[in-house]
Design a protein around this motif. Structure first.
Motif, PDB file in Angstrom:
ATOM      1  N   VAL A   1       3.373  23.296  38.213  1.00  0.00           N
ATOM      2  CA  VAL A   1       3.365  22.325  38.872  1.00  0.00           C
ATOM      3  C   VAL A   1       3.888  21.574  39.137  1.00  0.00           C
ATOM      4  O   VAL A   1       4.511  20.789  38.384  1.00  0.00           O
ATOM      5  CB  VAL A   1       1.900  21.934  39.009  1.00  0.00           C
ATOM      6  CG1 VAL A   1       1.226  20.859  40.411  1.00  0.00           C
ATOM      7  CG2 VAL A   1       0.339  22.606  38.415  1.00  0.00           C
TER       8      VAL A   1
ATOM      9  N   SER B   1       2.949  22.466  45.242  1.00  0.00           N
ATOM     10  CA  SER B   1       3.269  23.564  44.977  1.00  0.00           C
ATOM     11  C   SER B   1       2.047  24.300  43.165  1.00  0.00           C
ATOM     12  O   SER B   1       3.385  23.020  41.915  1.00  0.00           O
ATOM     13  CB  SER B   1       4.611  24.137  45.754  1.00  0.00           C
ATOM     14  OG  SER B   1       5.006  23.847  44.547  1.00  0.00           O
TER      15      SER B   1
ATOM     16  N   ASP C   1       1.510  27.957  40.929  1.00  0.00           N
ATOM     17  CA  ASP C   1       1.785  28.700  40.143  1.00  0.00           C
ATOM     18  C   ASP C   1       0.188  29.865  39.407  1.00  0.00           C
ATOM     19  O   ASP C   1       0.568  30.496  38.946  1.00  0.00           O
ATOM     20  CB  ASP C   1       2.525  28.873  38.907  1.00  0.00           C
ATOM     21  CG  ASP C   1       2.405  28.681  37.212  1.00  0.00           C
ATOM     22  OD1 ASP C   1       1.728  28.313  37.517  1.00  0.00           O
ATOM     23  OD2 ASP C   1       3.464  29.460  37.112  1.00  0.00           O
TER      24      ASP C   1
ATOM     25  N   GLN D   1      -2.985  26.750  44.110  1.00  0.00           N
ATOM     26  CA  GLN D   1      -1.270  27.501  44.838  1.00  0.00           C
ATOM     27  C   GLN D   1      -0.605  26.578  45.567  1.00  0.00           C
ATOM     28  O   GLN D   1       0.841  26.197  44.564  1.00  0.00           O
ATOM     29  CB  GLN D   1      -1.663  28.052  46.236  1.00  0.00           C
ATOM     30  CG  GLN D   1      -2.067  30.066  44.687  1.00  0.00           C
ATOM     31  CD  GLN D   1      -1.371  30.849  44.349  1.00  0.00           C
ATOM     32  OE1 GLN D   1      -0.092  31.332  45.467  1.00  0.00           O
ATOM     33  NE2 GLN D   1      -0.836  31.186  43.166  1.00  0.00           N
ATOM     34  N   SER D   2      -0.848  25.693  46.028  1.00  0.00           N
ATOM     35  CA  SER D   2      -0.645  24.232  46.301  1.00  0.00           C
ATOM     36  C   SER D   2      -1.984  23.151  46.844  1.00  0.00           C
ATOM     37  O   SER D   2      -2.665  23.841  46.526  1.00  0.00           O
ATOM     38  CB  SER D   2       0.288  24.206  47.792  1.00  0.00           C
ATOM     39  OG  SER D   2      -0.705  25.230  49.006  1.00  0.00           O
TER      40      SER D   2
ATOM     41  N   SER E   1      -1.895  20.033  49.982  1.00  0.00           N
ATOM     42  CA  SER E   1      -1.196  19.226  51.296  1.00  0.00           C
ATOM     43  C   SER E   1      -1.407  17.713  51.983  1.00  0.00           C
ATOM     44  O   SER E   1      -3.324  17.884  51.250  1.00  0.00           O
ATOM     45  CB  SER E   1      -1.094  19.999  51.987  1.00  0.00           C
ATOM     46  OG  SER E   1      -2.561  20.497  52.835  1.00  0.00           O
TER      47      SER E   1
ATOM     48  N   ASP F   1      -5.454  24.768  48.146  1.00  0.00           N
ATOM     49  CA  ASP F   1      -5.393  25.623  48.878  1.00  0.00           C
ATOM     50  C   ASP F   1      -5.475  27.036  47.582  1.00  0.00           C
ATOM     51  O   ASP F   1      -4.398  26.571  46.420  1.00  0.00           O
ATOM     52  CB  ASP F   1      -3.493  26.626  49.841  1.00  0.00           C
ATOM     53  CG  ASP F   1      -3.348  25.927  51.007  1.00  0.00           C
ATOM     54  OD1 ASP F   1      -4.534  25.883  51.506  1.00  0.00           O
ATOM     55  OD2 ASP F   1      -3.011  25.204  51.074  1.00  0.00           O
TER      56      ASP F   1
END
Length: 881
Positions: free
Chosen positions: A725, A757, A759, A763-764, A766, A805
């Motif tokens: 991350v 972001s 893995d 996933q992300s 914002s 996300d």
């Protein structure tokens, strides 16, 4: 829990040494789902052959619940052993067959105590533990209600829906109201789901009631009447392969009875009609996607005892006793291969038409395997089970026979081996125990009216035998298959064996095998749970126990609320999918580690290890980043909550007088060693300008960028949630200072926005807004010259909003044609973070000169923590040399 820690710091470059004793009371990390399995819900989680004539022995009542052979005629093996065929049951009286044993009274019910198979309390079970449920005590023994109480996401309980089960027996009164649904019976047609090997006997006629009783144990309807079966919504396919009396045999086809079969039409080594019935019946069941076949019958010697595993002597012996057609039929349904089929016509190629002079011929066709066979162990009180148990025993522990065949012994209501039951013996590894004595189930009652006409009525009665134990296992496999579409029948059988309650000698023993069937254990996840990150099983899987989102402040509360609706699947050792709320992985850390580091940093004065300058500017190094990022002239980080995530690094600060009452700071911080629990590795770069207003008042404004790895805003993503991350937070801060009496008050306010972001499952992120507040008050010369006292209140990291996300596993792909698939269904999802307030901390700090050194005391306590778990305190002494 109070614990002592002794820490020794030696920093030669600074010319000082310090020893600190920290006494802490630290709240435990919030439990994740892996420490609370009750949070989990399922994905929404053990006889060889001879040329014999079929015959059944019935009428054994409660006093002698064993099956006696009443063969239509005796077949003679080359070994000179006479065999008969018998259903492995007693009780349930009825009329004797024309050439069979006499009928007896049905076994009575059990009036004593009954073993309760459920070991833990579960209020959800009570809705299913009805009078109908307890009418047959066997459901309570195997704790079937635990499976019923496990609901899908749509709230529909599972009763074996969508699973096709076969019953090889003597006949079925499919017009019984309890069996109409399972057999798909209508008033005008009850043949579609019954294969009749004896054409002159209607499908629904069964003088001994054996097959009707067995079918009821498996699938009697849950309709509020009488009793219900283990899997009342399963679909039943009956194979009428056993005859209770001597009658001519002919192949049943469609709605027309063909001419009587003449065995002399076949080759010189006459094939027994039963072999053809068995082989063709297995093919018929395979065509209908039957996954589990119940066999509540076995071969009997001419002396009335079960032909046991000891009589076979090896896999070749089993095949010889079973005869090739039967052996090969079992092998084909288990492993795939050729199976013998009875076809109509004069010879291969003849059109399949119905003619008065119809003939039959044997043909072979290739089928796939995967079917599980459940065999009754037999009722002769032997130390070894019936000969079918020899298939997995002689075939080897890794054979398809071992994976697809189970033999079942009977227990009484107290959980002990029934007096009539054979034991598991050498076949213990493919053997289970289930209730089989005094079992209440469906029968057909035949009465003769005044004019001599017979009439059939549905009824219920008690029977005892391993015949009654086997269908408990058959129905239980269906319950697992209806819940876990990813399982094959062999998978479900293995789970049932592995999760059985160990009774008798410890471990798998020769009496009870794996133990007593226990659905409470079977539906629970087994072994280490894994989180799947790829759409193919185990390509990228992380231990669930090592996967968590550890968050402090308001972030923990915000994430818990945002992830609560999100379903996430984990898999157990059998690759079963269990879903739970993703919030079960969120741990709201008490951040006592961060508190302790701040406390110890002050107590040992390490924030001022290196400092030099020319009077107009100063360069300062600190092993604790958050302390160094405070405004000058205050007690460290009491009023700098925006730096709460930097608790495990080092900081370098330049501070200079820019003239006109303006002071500037340039600050940089980065990791030094590992971050503490609840914190991530962070790097900070920023600056502040402070303006002196006179009278001890000041204003400051700052801006900076915080970069983190492994998490965001101090939120630690572990295991499946992300290993790479990368987060960045931009923030601005406002501060004010004010002289108050003999002391000074400082205030700080920070607003930030974060994006990152990853893995893993996350996933992300914002637009993640954060806010921090702090106020502190400091006085000098309190109690002694040079002593300093400070008190502060801080609320670090309120969450103001944002979005995450995700890519999460939600289900396993279903097994296909009896074979396991390796797919994982992954879904993308987005969740919004709602505003959440962080807890408020009160901090107290006091330093006092002592000899050539200095004593430091610090304490912090959470003010609005409902758990009221304690405080963090530190006492340190610094010696300067």
């Amino acid at each position: 829990m109070i614990g002592d820690e002794l820490r020794v710091y030696r920093i030669p470059a600074a010319g000082l040494a310090a020893v600190s004793l920290a006494v802490t009371a630290e709240p435990a990390l919030a439990q994740g789902f892996f420490e609370n399995p009750d949070l989990l819900t399922p994905d929404m989680d053990p006889i060889g052959l001879a040329p014999v004539e079929p015959g059944l022995g019935f009428g054994l009542g409660e006093a002698a619940a064993g099956a006696a052979a009443s063969p239509m005629m005796t077949g003679l093996l080359a070994l000179g052993v006479g065999l008969g065929l018998a259903a492995a049951a007693g009780g349930g009286g009825g009329d004797g067959g024309d050439d069979g044993g006499g009928g007896g009274d049905g076994g009575s019910g059990w009036a004593g105590d009954v073993l309760d198979g459920c070991t833990t309390a579960n209020p959800a079970r009570s809705a299913y533990e009805t009078t109908e449920y307890y009418a047959s005590y066997g459901l309570g023994v195997i704790c079937a209600a635990e499976r019923y109480a496990v609901t899908e996401e749509d709230g529909a309980p599972g009763f074996g829906e969508g699973v096709n089960l076969g019953v090889f027996d003597d006949g079925f009164y499919t017009f019984h109201s309890e069996l109409r649904q399972s057999f798909g019976t209508t008033e005008g047609d009850n043949w579609n789901q019954v294969y009749n090997g004896y054409a002159t006997i209607p499908n629904w006629t069964t003088e001994g009631n054996h097959g009707t009783h067995v079918a009821g144990i498996i699938g009697a309807a849950r309709d509020g009447n009488g009793m219900h079966g283990v899997a009342p919504m399963a679909t039943l396919y009956g194979i009428r392969g056993l005859a209770d009396t001597a009658r001519p045999w002919a192949k049943y086809d469609g709605f027309t009875y063909a001419a009587e079969f003449d065995i002399e039409d076949f080759e010189p080594n006459a094939i027994d009609p039963f072999e053809i019935i068995f082989s063709d019946g297995m093919h018929w069941a395979w065509e209908r996607s039957v996954e589990v076949m119940n066999h509540s019958w076995g071969f009997m010697s001419q002396f009335g005892y079960d032909f046991s595993i000891d009589d076979a002597g090896g896999i070749r012996g089993v095949r010889a006793y079973l005869r090739p057609l039967i052996f090969d039929a079992i092998a084909a349904t288990v492993s795939g291969g050729d199976i013998t089929v009875l076809r109509r016509g004069d010879d291969p190629g003849t059109p399949d038409t119905v003619e008065e002079d119809d003939h039959y011929y044997l043909d072979q066709t290739t089928i796939t395997g995967g079917m599980v066979h459940v065999f009754a162990a037999g009722n002769s009180d032997l130390s070894e089970p019936g000969v079918f148990a020899g298939l997995p025993y002689f075939g080897g522990e890794n054979s398809d026979f071992a994976r697809h065949i189970v033999t079942v012994v009977s227990t009484d209501p107290d959980g002990n081996l029934s007096s009539f039951s054979n034991q598991c013996g050498k076949a213990k590894d493919s053997c289970l125990a289930a209730p089989g004595a005094y079992i209440y189930s469906t029968i057909e009652r035949v009465v003769t009216d005044g004019d001599g006409a017979e009439r059939q009525f549905e009824d219920y009665d008690y029977m005892s035998g391993t015949s009654m134990a086997a269908p408990h296992v058959t129905g239980s496999i269906a319950l697992l298959l209806s819940e876990y579409a990813e399982l094959t029948a062999a998978d479900a059988l293995q789970i049932i064996k592995d999760t059985a309650t160990d009774i008798g000698a410890p471990g798998v023993d020769e009496v009870y095998g794996h133990g007593l069937l226990n659905l409470e254990n079977a539906v629970r996840p087994q072994g280490a749970l894994m989180v799947q990150l790829a759409d193919t099983l185990d390509v990228d899987a992380r231990p669930a126990a090592a996967s968590a989102v550890v968050a402090t402040g308001g972030m923990g509360r915000a994430l818990g609320a945002a992830l609560a609706p999100q379903r996430l699947m984990v898999t157990d050792r059998y690759d079963r999918g269990y879903t739970l709320s993703a919030a079960g992985f969120v741990a709201e850390a008490d951040d006592s580690g961060a508190q302790r580091q701040r406390v110890e940093a002050f107590a040992t004065a390490q924030a001022r290890v290196v400092a030099f300058g020319d009077g107009q500017s100063e360069l300062r190094f600190s092993p604790y980043g958050s302390e160094a990022l405070a405004m000058p002239g205050t007690l460290g980080d009491l009023h700098a909550p925006e730096t709460a995530v930097l608790t495990g690094g080092a900081a370098l600060t330049w501070q200079g007088d820019l003239g006109g009452g303006l002071t500037g700071m340039v600050q940089a911080a980065g990791p030094m060693g590992s971050a503490s629990a609840g914190a991530t590795d962070g790097r900070y770069l920023g600056g502040k300008l402070a303006l002196a207003l006179g009278g001890g008042a000041s204003l400051s404004v700052g801006a900076g960028v915080l970069q983190e790895s492994g998490g965001f805003l101090g939120t630690d993503l572990r295991g499946a949630f992300g290993s790479s991350v990368a987060a960045e937070t931009a923030f601005v801060s406002l501060g004010a200072g004010l002289a108050v009496g003999q002391g000074r008050m400082a205030l700080s306010y920070t607003e930030g926005v974060t994006g990152f972001s990853g893995d893993g499952l996350v996933q992300s992120g914002s637009g993640i807004g954060s806010r921090s507040l702090g106020v502190s008050f400091e006085m000098a010369d309190v109690g002694a010259r040079g002593a300093r006292l400070g008190v502060g209140v801080r609320r670090a990291l309120d969450v103001t909003g944002g979005r995450l996300d995700l890519r999460v596993p939600v289900a396993r792909t279903a097994a296909e044609a009896g074979q396991k698939t390796m797919g994982v269904v992954m879904e993308h999802a987005s969740v919004d973070l709602d505003p959440a307030r962080a807890p408020t901390d009160l901090e107290l700090r006091y330093s006092l000169p002592a000899g050539s050194g200095q004593v430091g005391l610090a304490l912090t306590r959470r003010l609005d923590d409902a758990a009221d778990d304690g405080f963090v305190a530190g006492l340190g002494y610094r010696i300067v040399f």
